[in-house]
Motif scaffolding. Structure first.
Motif, short mmCIF file in Angstrom:
data_model
loop_
_atom_site.label_atom_id
_atom_site.label_comp_id
_atom_site.label_asym_id
_atom_site.label_seq_id
_atom_site.Cartn_x
_atom_site.Cartn_y
_atom_site.Cartn_z
N SER A 111 -3.00 -3.20 -5.17
CA SER A 111 -1.67 -2.62 -4.99
C SER A 111 -0.68 -3.72 -5.34
O SER A 111 -0.45 -4.63 -4.55
CB SER A 111 -1.50 -2.16 -3.53
N LEU A 162 -0.85 -5.31 4.15
CA LEU A 162 -2.28 -5.57 3.90
C LEU A 162 -2.77 -6.75 4.72
O LEU A 162 -3.87 -6.71 5.30
CB LEU A 162 -2.51 -5.83 2.40
N ASP A 218 -1.07 0.63 -1.30
CA ASP A 218 -1.82 -0.19 -0.32
C ASP A 218 -3.05 0.53 0.22
O ASP A 218 -4.10 -0.07 0.41
CB ASP A 218 -0.91 -0.55 0.86
N THR A 268 5.27 -3.42 -2.32
CA THR A 268 4.13 -2.60 -2.70
C THR A 268 4.35 -1.23 -2.08
O THR A 268 5.19 -1.06 -1.20
CB THR A 268 2.80 -3.19 -2.19
#
Length: 360
Positions: free
Chosen positions: A288, A355, A276, A236
């Protein structure tokens, strides 16, 4: 394991020493790719069982954006795309086709110029504002293979204040023109994204999502064994927003419902994806998405990504937007500095995303 690391280091040093990049390997006539580019065996095995999607990411037309009803429809389309895909393609976006074609052309020219001219920019020092490299270090600590591409990075760009002298002469004028157009487009998109979240049009701009940009000008030559490697591994983006220009060769794929979906190039279109940092600001309203780029036996593939990253030197704390949280929808992430988030991306465990590390 020690032998694998030694092999990696030896191959990396041999390629680094030429300063000719992946293109240099192809120019030398290799028929088998070096081991550092070969994906781990378990990844290659998983690939055989991974279903292929026939879905396409949404295409959004910005025509008529100045008309109130049409603007609301566009904002709704963007919201739906960002909630399901985290990706969409833009047409009629206002960036002249001559500027887009020019940016593809000068990226091609930079990477194909004489090695004696090009090698002065070759460096693995990520603190350099302008450098070209072969992405050999990027995922070593994560146990991943190197990427089949060379990249010219132009980093640390500040909105409205771009210093041109460090940019290579062959692409200086065109890249500055392109960056200025993309910054204007991103300001339009921030307004639409704010509205699609139910916020005032200037909200994301005020949050300072766009005061630092980085340009990555990728060159992926034809690969003799494309099934064994990738142009870019799955990941990502560590950004608020990314705007991508890609040539006709394609190769970009997005993971949706555990299937890889091709992002088929649209002539003079641009690909936009949520990073993100914007997923966090939206408190997971936007996603994301994981994406990657395939290696191909045709090429070179040219693409130019503009990352809107925010300022990693800032002491400003970021987290879910206050207007989007409540007792019913509590914040899903803790607050953080951008520098800490970027650092986590390069040091996180293989089975985690950045994340995950910032979730409450």
């Amino acid at each position: 394991m020690v032998n694998l690391v030694m092999d990696y280091d030896n191959e990396k040093k041999a390629i680094d020493d030429t300063k000719a990049g992946v293109k240099g390997l192809v120019d030398a006539g290799i028929v088998e790719i070096p081991k550092i580019f070969i994906r781990p065996a378990h990844e290659l095995a998983e690939e055989l069982n991974m279903p292929k999607s026939t879905l396409q990411i949404p295409v959004i037309d910005l025509t008529g954006i100045e008309v109130e009803d049409r603007r609301k429809k566009i904002a709704d389309e963007i919201r739906e795309a960002c909630e399901k895909w985290g990706f969409f393609q833009l047409i009629n976006h206002g960036v002249p086709s001559s500027v887009l074609d020019g940016m593809i052309d000068v990226t091609h020219k930079f990477h194909e110029q004489d090695i004696e001219v090009k090698k002065e920019y070759y460096s693995n020092d990520q603190t350099r504002r302008v450098r070209y490299e072969s992405n050999l270090d990027t995922f070593k600590v994560k146990g991943r293979s190197a990427s089949w591409k060379d990249t010219l990075y132009i980093r640390g760009l500040v909105s409205g204040h771009i210093e041109p002298e460090e940019i290579p002469p062959v692409c200086r004028k065109t890249s500055l023109e392109y960056i200025n157009h993309v910054i204007k487009l991103e300001e339009i998109l921030l307004g639409l994204l704010s509205e699609s979240l139910g916020l005032k049009p200037d909200h994301l701009k005020a949050v300072e999502c766009d005061n630092r940009q980085a340009l990555a000008c990728h060159y992926a030559p034809a690969c003799p064994q494309p099934e064994l490697t990738l142009g870019t591994p799955k990941h990502t983006d560590v950004s608020f927003l990314t705007i991508l220009l890609q040539d006709r060769h394609g190769g970009l794929q997005v993971l949706c419902d555990n299937q890889w979906a091709d992002v088929t190039p649209i002539e003079h279109g641009l690909v936009v994806n949520i990073g993100d940092l914007l997923q966090i600001l939206s408190n997971d309203k936007f996603v994301s998405s994981i994406h990657r780029v395939l290696a191909k036996n045709i090429g070179p593939r040219i693409s130019v990504a503009c990352f809107f990253q925010g300022d990693s030197t800032s002491h400003k704390m970021f987290g879910p937007i206050k207007e989007l949280v409540s007792e019913e929808n509590p914040p899903l992430y803790k607050e953080f500095l951008i520098a800490d988030y970027v650092s986590s991306f390069f040091t996180k465990p293989l089975d985690k995303t950045s994340l995950d590390l910032f979730r409450l």
